[in-house]
Design a protein around this motif. Structure first.
Motif, short mmCIF file in Angstrom:
data_model
loop_
_atom_site.label_atom_id
_atom_site.label_comp_id
_atom_site.label_asym_id
_atom_site.label_seq_id
_atom_site.Cartn_x
_atom_site.Cartn_y
_atom_site.Cartn_z
N MET A 1 0.91 -1.09 0.09
CA MET A 1 -0.15 0.31 0.18
C MET A 1 0.94 0.69 -0.16
O MET A 1 2.11 1.27 0.71
N THR A 2 -0.12 2.14 -0.94
CA THR A 2 1.58 3.45 -1.14
C THR A 2 1.22 4.56 0.49
O THR A 2 0.04 4.63 0.72
N ASN A 3 1.93 5.11 1.25
CA ASN A 3 2.17 5.70 1.95
C ASN A 3 1.36 7.06 1.55
O ASN A 3 1.78 7.45 0.63
N GLN A 4 1.31 7.56 2.49
CA GLN A 4 0.61 8.74 2.14
C GLN A 4 1.75 10.32 1.86
O GLN A 4 0.65 10.88 1.38
N ILE A 5 2.73 10.19 1.68
CA ILE A 5 3.55 10.78 1.53
C ILE A 5 3.95 10.90 0.12
O ILE A 5 4.02 11.41 -0.80
N ALA A 6 4.29 9.37 -0.23
CA ALA A 6 4.22 8.69 -1.87
C ALA A 6 2.52 9.79 -2.75
O ALA A 6 2.76 10.11 -3.88
N GLU A 7 1.56 9.24 -1.83
CA GLU A 7 0.03 9.74 -2.37
C GLU A 7 0.38 11.06 -2.70
O GLU A 7 -0.18 11.71 -4.38
N GLN A 8 0.58 12.30 -1.92
CA GLN A 8 0.12 13.89 -1.97
C GLN A 8 1.91 13.68 -3.14
O GLN A 8 1.36 14.84 -3.68
N GLU A 58 20.79 9.51 -0.43
CA GLU A 58 20.48 9.76 -1.75
C GLU A 58 19.45 10.45 -2.47
O GLU A 58 18.07 9.27 -3.37
N LEU A 59 19.67 11.34 -3.57
CA LEU A 59 18.57 11.62 -4.59
C LEU A 59 19.59 12.40 -5.56
O LEU A 59 20.37 13.35 -5.35
N PRO A 60 18.98 11.61 -7.16
CA PRO A 60 20.18 12.05 -7.94
C PRO A 60 19.89 13.41 -8.26
O PRO A 60 18.75 14.16 -8.56
N THR A 61 20.75 14.72 -8.67
CA THR A 61 20.37 16.12 -8.88
C THR A 61 19.85 15.49 -10.81
O THR A 61 20.64 15.36 -11.32
N ALA A 77 10.40 11.52 -10.74
CA ALA A 77 9.87 9.56 -10.71
C ALA A 77 11.45 9.21 -9.81
O ALA A 77 11.19 8.03 -9.44
N ASN A 78 11.91 10.04 -9.81
CA ASN A 78 13.36 9.70 -8.80
C ASN A 78 13.47 9.87 -7.20
O ASN A 78 12.94 9.55 -6.58
N VAL A 79 12.19 10.83 -7.15
CA VAL A 79 11.44 11.76 -6.36
C VAL A 79 10.31 10.34 -5.31
O VAL A 79 10.41 9.59 -4.42
N GLN A 80 10.07 9.83 -6.78
CA GLN A 80 8.13 9.03 -6.29
C GLN A 80 9.32 7.52 -5.85
O GLN A 80 8.70 7.24 -5.15
N ASN A 81 10.08 7.92 -6.21
CA ASN A 81 10.59 6.09 -6.17
C ASN A 81 11.59 6.57 -4.44
O ASN A 81 11.63 4.95 -4.30
N LEU A 82 11.85 7.35 -3.83
CA LEU A 82 12.33 7.33 -2.54
C LEU A 82 11.11 7.48 -1.88
O LEU A 82 10.95 6.86 -1.12
N VAL A 83 10.36 8.23 -2.54
CA VAL A 83 8.61 8.22 -1.24
C VAL A 83 8.28 7.20 -1.64
O VAL A 83 7.29 6.97 -0.50
N GLU A 84 7.93 6.33 -2.39
CA GLU A 84 7.38 4.94 -2.66
C GLU A 84 8.55 3.79 -1.14
O GLU A 84 7.42 2.74 -0.80
N ASP A 85 9.15 4.52 -1.00
CA ASP A 85 10.34 3.15 0.41
C ASP A 85 9.44 3.67 1.56
O ASP A 85 10.37 4.55 2.39
#
Length: 187
Positions: A1-8, A58-61, A77-85
């Motif tokens: 299940m996706t967390n609230q931060i990922a959904e936002q 780690e978040l690529p620039t 996409a980079n941020v979404q990958n981070l927040v889905e963890d």
């Protein structure tokens, strides 16, 4: 299940991307005097990786380059990958505000920035930011007491606190140092 931060994040980044997809002039002026349309997204793509990398996350620039929209999608996409963890979102970090979870940091700083800068890009490109009035009103309520600190930070224009006779959008735009009636000059 996706967390609230990922959904936002997904929702806010998607709304900004929808506006960005309709930008026809990336060199158009914005309500931020020293910025052009491309600079709105460059700002969002630049400061977050720097802040997080400084806290050990780690978040690529992503460099903006000529294809601003493609760069935005890659960054998103980079941020979404981070927040889905979920483990990353719950990770404790310090970005100068004391220990907070990564999720709290993102919500406080980045998600708010996505919301606010949607207005800048929309105005620069003649679109409606479609700010949700209840979100704008909540941000005004939370930020109005610190208007002086916002101005002193140098990260905003000169804040103006407008009374209840103005819309939440007008009040938030003024509070973050924008002219709520700003429009690009048409030649």
């Amino acid at each position: 299940m996706t967390n609230q931060i990922a959904e936002q994040h997904s929702a806010l980044a998607g709304k900004l991307a929808a506006i960005a997809a309709n930008v026809t002039d990336w060199d158009a002026p914005t309500p931020v005097q020293e910025w052009r349309a491309r600079d709105v997204l460059a700002h969002l793509m630049g400061w977050l990786p720097g802040m997080l990398n400084g806290a050990g996350v780690e978040l690529p620039t992503v460099e903006v380059g000529d294809d601003v929209l493609a760069a935005w999608w890659k960054h998103t996409a980079n941020v979404q990958n981070l927040v889905e963890d979920d483990e990353q979102v719950a990770r404790i970090i310090d970005v100068g505000q004391g220990d907070q979870t990564l999720g709290q940091v993102l919500e406080q700083f980045y998600l708010a920035d996505l919301f606010m800068h949607r207005w800048d890009l929309a105005k620069a490109s003649g679109q409606d930011a479609e700010w949700e009035p209840e979100v704008a009103a909540g941000m005004v309520e939370g930020m109005a007491p610190i208007a002086e600190a916002l101005g002193a930070s140098g990260e905003f224009g000169t804040p103006v606190v407008l009374d209840e006779s103005h819309t939440p959008e007008e009040r938030l735009a003024a509070l973050i140092g924008r002219d709520p009636n700003w429009a690009p000059i048409v030649h």
